[in-house]
Design a protein around this motif. Structure first.
Motif, short mmCIF file in Angstrom:
data_model
loop_
_atom_site.label_atom_id
_atom_site.label_comp_id
_atom_site.label_asym_id
_atom_site.label_seq_id
_atom_site.Cartn_x
_atom_site.Cartn_y
_atom_site.Cartn_z
N GLU A 85 -3.18 -3.10 -3.44
CA GLU A 85 -4.35 -3.84 -2.96
C GLU A 85 -5.66 -3.31 -3.53
N THR B 192 0.82 -1.21 0.00
CA THR B 192 0.00 0.00 0.00
C THR B 192 0.86 1.26 0.00
N MET C 266 -3.01 -6.89 1.78
CA MET C 266 -3.15 -7.53 0.48
C MET C 266 -4.00 -8.79 0.59
#
Length: 319
Positions: free
Chosen positions: A243, A213, A272
């Motif tokens: 993600e 992220t 994720m």
């Protein structure tokens, strides 16, 4: 960031030591590593740039091939052949925090470990956003997509099944691999030859201690800065957070991290996996107690389980 010294600095010797005698013999019999450029000419988006390939030692006293590339003008593949091929192949995407690419010229220990298991392994040297490529943060993705297509287009030459090609990524390479898996259909460059007619989608993805992220608080600050520069508007953070917006054809994905990783928070892997489950993508998560920023091939004299766990998962899904 790169794979830890525990898994890479010891190179082929560590990989061989982690394997049974038969696999060690196969590794010893493997041909030398071949290197080839992934583009037939200059990479896309480089007009007016004066980027040159540059290599630095990762540590002053380390092995000769313990190198990293802070500037990449010529994206390459290291081809690590399997002595006893099983028809499968793996695109290996190293880390480096998007500031450099931590890969040598002679085949990493992890690449040789998987080659000893029967897989043809292709290590990717990819371009970096800070060198000013027109695609910016998508320049590494251009190289990953092109590499996958080139491997698939040349499957007959390599003796591999074009349907049995996985991609594995480590640290920032995990972020790039996750984007390759979820954005394989995104057109990031104009086709340059017949190879670009092939799919860039890996059959299976493996994400190891990955940067995922770009959103706080879990974002890896160094990778985020190198990838996005000073433009961290919410829409860019969302676009480059791996993600986000997983497609229905996202490949089955294996995720692994160490709980004591002080460089890239394990929250990246948890995030994720949650996204994969929400999207109903076949997926598996392993959080190991120890390992730091990296998962070694051996731990306390024993083979670490992660390669076999990934191989088992990937085998269930076509590799």
């Amino acid at each position: 960031m790169a794979i830890t010294r525990r898994s890479l600095l010891k190179g082929s010797a560590v990989a061989a030591a982690a394997l049974p005698v038969s696999a060690m013999a196969a590794a010893a019999a493997a041909p030398p590593v071949e290197r080839l450029p992934i583009w037939p000419g200059p990479p896309p988006g480089g007009a007016g740039l004066r980027v040159r390939d540059e290599v630095v030692k990762r540590s002053p006293g380390g092995p000769a091939d313990d190198i990293a590339w802070p500037h990449v003008a010529t994206p390459m593949l290291n081809v690590v052949r399997a002595a006893t091929p099983n028809g499968g192949a793996i695109l290996y995407v190293p880390g480096g925090g998007y500031a450099r690419v931590a890969v040598g010229r002679e085949g990493s220990g992890i690449a040789r470990a998987f080659a000893a298991r029967g897989y043809m392994v292709f290590e990717l040297l990819y371009r970096l956003p800070h060198d000013g490529w027109a695609a910016g943060p998508d320049a590494p993705l251009q190289d990953a997509q092109r590499a996958m297509r080139l491997i698939r287009a040349s499957a007959g030459t390599w003796g591999i099944d074009p349907a049995r090609i996985a991609a594995i990524g480590f640290s920032a390479g995990g972020h790039l691999t996750a984007r390759l898996a979820s954005r394989s259909a995104l057109r990031t460059y104009d086709p340059v030859d017949a190879a670009d007619a092939h799919s860039a989608r890996p059959a299976v993805a493996g994400l190891f201690f990955p940067v995922i992220t770009m959103a706080e608080p879990a974002a890896h600050a160094h990778s985020k800065r190198e990838l996005l520069g000073t433009d961290a508007r919410p829409e860019r953070v969302a676009r480059f957070s791996a993600e986000r917006h997983l497609p229905p054809d996202m490949p089955p994905t294996f995720v692994a991290h160490a709980a004591n990783d002080k460089v890239v928070s394990p929250a990246n892997s948890l995030t994720m996996f949650a996204a994969l489950q929400a999207a109903r993508i076949p997926s598996e998560l392993h959080i190991f107690e120890t390992g730091g920023h990296g998962l070694p091939l051996r731990e306390k004299g024993e083979e670490h389980p992660w390669p076999a766990l990934f191989e088992r998962f990937a085998g269930r899904h076509g590799l």
